[in-house]
Design a protein around this motif. Structure first.
Motif, short mmCIF file in Angstrom:
data_model
loop_
_atom_site.label_atom_id
_atom_site.label_comp_id
_atom_site.label_asym_id
_atom_site.label_seq_id
_atom_site.Cartn_x
_atom_site.Cartn_y
_atom_site.Cartn_z
N VAL A 101 0.75 -1.23 0.03
CA VAL A 101 -0.02 -0.07 0.01
C VAL A 101 0.89 1.32 -0.07
CG1 VAL A 101 -1.73 1.20 1.28
CG2 VAL A 101 -1.91 -1.03 1.11
N ASP A 102 1.85 1.19 0.92
CA ASP A 102 3.01 2.47 0.94
C ASP A 102 3.46 2.57 -0.52
OD1 ASP A 102 1.81 2.69 3.58
OD2 ASP A 102 3.90 1.68 4.50
N SER A 103 4.00 1.49 -1.13
CA SER A 103 4.72 1.50 -2.24
C SER A 103 3.72 2.22 -3.36
CB SER A 103 5.25 0.10 -2.70
OG SER A 103 5.94 -0.21 -1.47
N SER A 104 2.38 1.55 -3.23
CA SER A 104 1.54 2.05 -4.34
C SER A 104 1.33 3.68 -4.39
CB SER A 104 0.42 1.35 -4.27
OG SER A 104 -0.84 1.97 -4.99
N TYR A 105 1.39 4.00 -3.15
CA TYR A 105 1.12 5.64 -2.90
C TYR A 105 2.31 6.29 -3.27
CZ TYR A 105 -3.75 5.12 -1.00
OH TYR A 105 -5.06 4.83 -0.85
N ALA A 106 3.19 5.79 -2.97
CA ALA A 106 4.77 6.59 -3.18
C ALA A 106 5.08 6.56 -4.47
CB ALA A 106 5.62 5.94 -2.53
N TRP A 107 4.96 5.42 -5.31
CA TRP A 107 5.43 5.12 -6.69
C TRP A 107 4.32 5.94 -7.66
CZ3 TRP A 107 5.98 -0.94 -6.62
CH2 TRP A 107 6.73 -1.31 -5.81
N ASN A 108 3.07 5.87 -7.37
CA ASN A 108 2.29 6.81 -8.13
C ASN A 108 2.55 8.35 -7.79
OD1 ASN A 108 0.16 5.04 -9.84
ND2 ASN A 108 0.13 4.08 -7.50
N GLU A 109 2.63 8.81 -6.68
CA GLU A 109 3.14 10.09 -6.34
C GLU A 109 4.12 10.55 -7.06
OE1 GLU A 109 2.67 12.89 -2.66
OE2 GLU A 109 4.44 11.31 -2.45
N ALA A 110 5.32 9.55 -7.30
CA ALA A 110 6.55 9.89 -7.94
C ALA A 110 6.33 9.99 -9.49
CB ALA A 110 7.68 8.65 -7.64
N GLU A 111 5.31 9.29 -9.92
CA GLU A 111 4.93 9.62 -11.42
C GLU A 111 3.97 10.97 -11.75
OE1 GLU A 111 6.02 7.89 -13.76
OE2 GLU A 111 7.01 6.30 -12.84
N GLY A 112 3.64 11.55 -10.40
CA GLY A 112 2.63 12.50 -10.57
C GLY A 112 1.18 12.19 -10.84
N PHE A 113 0.88 10.88 -10.32
CA PHE A 113 -0.59 10.39 -10.54
C PHE A 113 -1.24 10.50 -9.18
CE2 PHE A 113 1.44 7.22 -13.54
CZ PHE A 113 1.76 8.15 -14.53
N VAL A 114 -2.36 10.54 -9.18
CA VAL A 114 -3.20 10.62 -8.04
C VAL A 114 -3.91 8.99 -8.02
CG1 VAL A 114 -5.34 11.32 -9.26
CG2 VAL A 114 -5.12 11.55 -6.72
N SER A 115 -3.67 8.37 -6.79
CA SER A 115 -4.10 7.04 -6.89
C SER A 115 -4.83 6.51 -5.49
CB SER A 115 -2.81 6.37 -6.74
OG SER A 115 -1.87 6.46 -5.48
N PHE A 116 -5.44 5.47 -5.65
CA PHE A 116 -6.07 4.78 -4.46
C PHE A 116 -5.69 3.37 -4.33
CE2 PHE A 116 -10.09 2.48 -3.16
CZ PHE A 116 -9.92 2.82 -1.77
N ALA A 117 -5.28 3.00 -3.15
CA ALA A 117 -4.76 1.56 -2.96
C ALA A 117 -5.93 0.70 -2.35
CB ALA A 117 -3.67 1.29 -2.03
N ALA A 118 -6.95 0.07 -3.18
CA ALA A 118 -8.08 -0.77 -2.69
C ALA A 118 -7.56 -2.06 -2.22
CB ALA A 118 -8.88 -0.80 -3.93
N ASP A 119 -8.35 -2.43 -0.88
CA ASP A 119 -7.99 -3.49 -0.18
C ASP A 119 -8.93 -4.51 -0.58
OD1 ASP A 119 -10.33 -2.55 1.16
OD2 ASP A 119 -9.20 -2.59 3.11
N HIS A 120 -10.04 -4.12 -1.36
CA HIS A 120 -11.01 -5.05 -1.89
C HIS A 120 -11.33 -4.80 -3.33
CE1 HIS A 120 -12.95 -5.87 2.17
NE2 HIS A 120 -11.89 -6.37 2.16
N ARG A 121 -11.42 -5.70 -4.19
CA ARG A 121 -11.67 -5.58 -5.71
C ARG A 121 -13.14 -5.38 -5.93
NH1 ARG A 121 -8.79 -5.73 -10.74
NH2 ARG A 121 -7.12 -6.58 -9.71
N ASP A 122 -13.87 -5.70 -4.93
CA ASP A 122 -15.44 -5.27 -4.76
C ASP A 122 -15.55 -3.99 -4.62
OD1 ASP A 122 -16.09 -7.86 -5.54
OD2 ASP A 122 -16.51 -8.45 -3.46
#
Length: 320
Positions: free
Chosen positions: A131-152
């Motif tokens: 989760v931390d990596s998802s947010y950090a990597w997306n931020e580094a690319e300049g993307f706004v993001s959401f780490a979903a813990d359920h695909r539903d």
């Protein structure tokens, strides 16, 4: 405004193929035109209305390749480009996406960003370092993001305890948003009031939610309540809408379609029961989506949403 039904008659470029029903056609172009028509229609009703297609990022180029020429009329019609599974979830939830797939997607998202189209990423993961990596990597690319813990997409994740880069700033454009919540399944909520209260208490900059909750259509009062963060800053509220599949739990669904389907209705999605592929270029399907007071988009506009988040844009892939 260029309507898709006209495009069907005059269109001659783009990839062609033979899909279900053996109907040849430039299916990527049909989808581009559909999205553009939605954008034009919404903007005429509510100038500045936000349009974000999810997946199908290849539509940004003429040949569906990252090195292809930009389809400028399409890029100008959309405000964002949503994409699932950029860093986590492509092969399996909570698993890192293969490097080759990430690289392919990144080329299109970078193209989008360089042409004023904001990238919105949804990764599916719950292990904390992921989760931390998802947010950090997306931020580094300049993307706004959401780490979903359920695909539903049925809950407000417990981690992190506060939204990534939580703030009290006013958020009036996609570019202002530093985080968002994508929650379109109401199964964890007892009532509409429960749903609205739970979301309203969070500090997210933007919501992507469904038009319906607990059997009720959200009202303009519900939507308006969600537009202010607890700290006082404004936030955006986008509405989910599937345009490449019909859903048998929507108000427009007719029971007789199961035995006598309309010509535009295709097979059921084996991964998502109750969802059916559509021939999205057919005028009768497009009339369900927009153009009258009872259409999907018009209901969204009347409820006061800031924009629409279009799902199953990549359904053109089923036909090529």
């Amino acid at each position: 405004m260029v309507f898709s039904c006209i495009a069907l008659l005059v269109s001659s470029c783009g990839d062609t193929g033979t899909g279900p029903g053996d109907e040849p056609g430039p299916y990527p172009e049909y989808m581009r035109d559909f999205v553009v028509d939605i954008s034009d229609y919404a903007d005429a009703v509510d100038p500045g209305f936000i349009v974000v297609p999810q997946n199908g990022q290849e539509l940004l180029t003429t040949d569906l390749e990252p090195t292809g020429a930009l389809v400028s009329y399409y890029a100008e019609a959309i405000d964002g480009q949503g994409r699932e599974d950029l860093f986590f979830g492509y092969a399996a939830d909570d698993q890192q996406t293969p490097e080759g797939e990430t690289g392919w997607i990144l080329q299109f998202l970078e193209l989008a960003e360089s042409n004023g189209v904001e990238a919105m990423v949804i990764d599916y993961c719950w292990t904390q370092w992921k989760v931390d990596s998802s947010y950090a990597w997306n931020e580094a690319e300049g993307f706004v993001s959401f780490a979903a813990d359920h695909r539903d997409l049925d809950d407000i994740p417990g981690y992190p305890a506060e939204p990534w880069q939580a703030n009290t700033d006013d958020v009036t454009t996609l570019g202002d948003a530093q985080n968002f919540l994508y929650l379109i399944n109401d199964q964890c909520f007892a009532s509409v009031d429960d749903f609205i209260s739970a979301l309203d208490a969070t500090g997210y900059d933007m919501f992507v939610i469904d038009l319906f909750c607990c059997g009720e259509q959200l009202t303009s009062a519900h939507v308006q309540q969600l537009k202010t963060k607890p700290g006082g800053g404004s936030r955006l509220v986008l509405c989910y809408m599937s345009i490449g599949e019909a859903e048998d739990y929507r108000w427009y669904w007719q029971p007789e379609w199961e035995s006598n389907p309309p010509s535009w209705l295709g097979p059921e999605n084996p991964d998502w029961p109750g969802n059916y592929l559509v021939k999205y270029w057919y005028p009768d399907w497009q009339a369900i989506i927009f153009g009258s007071a009872d259409s999907y988009l018009d209901r969204i506009l009347a409820a006061g949403f800031d924009g629409v988040y279009l799902d199953k844009v990549d359904s053109y892939e089923e036909y090529i």
